[in-house]
Design a protein around this motif. Structure first.
Motif, mmCIF file in Angstrom:
data_model
loop_
_atom_site.group_PDB
_atom_site.id
_atom_site.type_symbol
_atom_site.label_atom_id
_atom_site.label_comp_id
_atom_site.label_asym_id
_atom_site.label_seq_id
_atom_site.Cartn_x
_atom_site.Cartn_y
_atom_site.Cartn_z
ATOM 1 N N ASP A 1 -4.788 2.009 -5.391
ATOM 2 C CA ASP A 1 -4.816 0.536 -5.046
ATOM 3 C C ASP A 1 -5.796 -0.157 -5.351
ATOM 4 N N ILE B 1 2.215 1.748 -3.532
ATOM 5 C CA ILE B 1 1.245 2.235 -4.399
ATOM 6 C C ILE B 1 1.057 3.641 -4.087
ATOM 7 N N GLU C 1 -5.895 -3.824 -7.132
ATOM 8 C CA GLU C 1 -6.398 -5.059 -6.766
ATOM 9 C C GLU C 1 -7.238 -5.576 -7.649
ATOM 10 N N LYS D 1 0.741 -1.047 -0.112
ATOM 11 C CA LYS D 1 -0.029 0.029 -0.043
ATOM 12 C C LYS D 1 1.076 1.114 -0.049
#
Length: 231
Positions: free
Chosen positions: A130, A123, A134, A120
């Motif tokens: 994110d 990113i 995902e 995280k």
């Protein structure tokens, strides 16, 4: 500001008692040294001087980037008490005007382990979203599984930055060394365009887990037109 306390734990191999430092939060830009440890996957690891092993530890910790305005709640156990704390915080965000003003524009995430936290942070530092990273995993995982040896199982898939530029997937297995595969960022841009409405609809206010179940819910509601990567 960050608060630290000492805690005693036992080495899982030899049983020796080890003193560790537990952080309640990592506050950026004040704790840049700790941020580097998060990105190097060493912040939540402890070494034993007696048997010379390194092992992971897990505890609740908040990662607060006050410059880029994102707050990540690391919740390894996600027990009832911690779930209640998260729910109460989310309720405060709806009603506490002073809190909303202090944290205006913040992004809130929940992660379960150090690898997810590292991903995280990377990113967000790259200026990426994110949620679309995902959903990209939902496209790539079936391709990886199709080409996987029958005796191997994927234990984790993480987004990472390549040293020479660009991005890669790090595929973690149960019985072999990790494998890296280039990321096609055209798919990311395609998803940002085609999935925007459903992604915004599925992103609730406050702390939220953006993980595989969330992405699966998005993808099963997706609009037509998001193509899988070339196999």
């Amino acid at each position: 500001m960050s608060e630290r306390k000492k805690q005693m734990i036992a080495c899982p191999k030899c049983g020796k008692t080890i003193e560790i430092e537990v952080w309640d939060s990592i506050d950026i830009p004040y704790d840049m040294e700790q941020k580097e440890k998060v990105l190097n996957n060493t912040f939540f690891k402890v070494g034993c001087d007696t048997c010379k092993i390194a092992f992971p530890i897990g505890y609740k910790c908040l990662y607060n980037d006050m410059e880029q305005k994102y707050l990540i709640w690391l919740a390894p156990k996600m027990e009832e008490e911690e779930q209640k704390d998260i729910e109460e915080y989310n309720e405060r965000l709806k009603t506490d005007n002073r809190l909303r003003l202090a944290q205006g524009g913040y992004t809130y995430r929940i992660v379960r382990n150090d690898n997810e936290l590292r991903e995280k942070v990377l990113i967000f530092d790259e200026g990426l979203d994110d949620r679309y990273i995902e959903t990209m995993k939902m496209v790539y995982v079936p391709v990886f599984k199709k080409n996987l040896a029958k005796d191997s199982r994927i234990m984790g898939l993480y987004f990472d930055k390549k040293e020479e530029g660009g991005y890669q997937w790090v595929i973690v297995f149960d019985n072999r060394q990790p494998v890296v595969v280039d990321v096609d960022m055209n798919i990311y841009e395609d998803m940002k365009e085609k999935l925007k409405n459903i992604v915004e609809e599925k992103t609730t206010e406050g702390f939220i887990q953006i993980h595989a179940p969330w992405a699966m819910e998005v993808m099963t509601s997706r609009v037509d037109g998001v193509e899988p990567p070339v196999q």
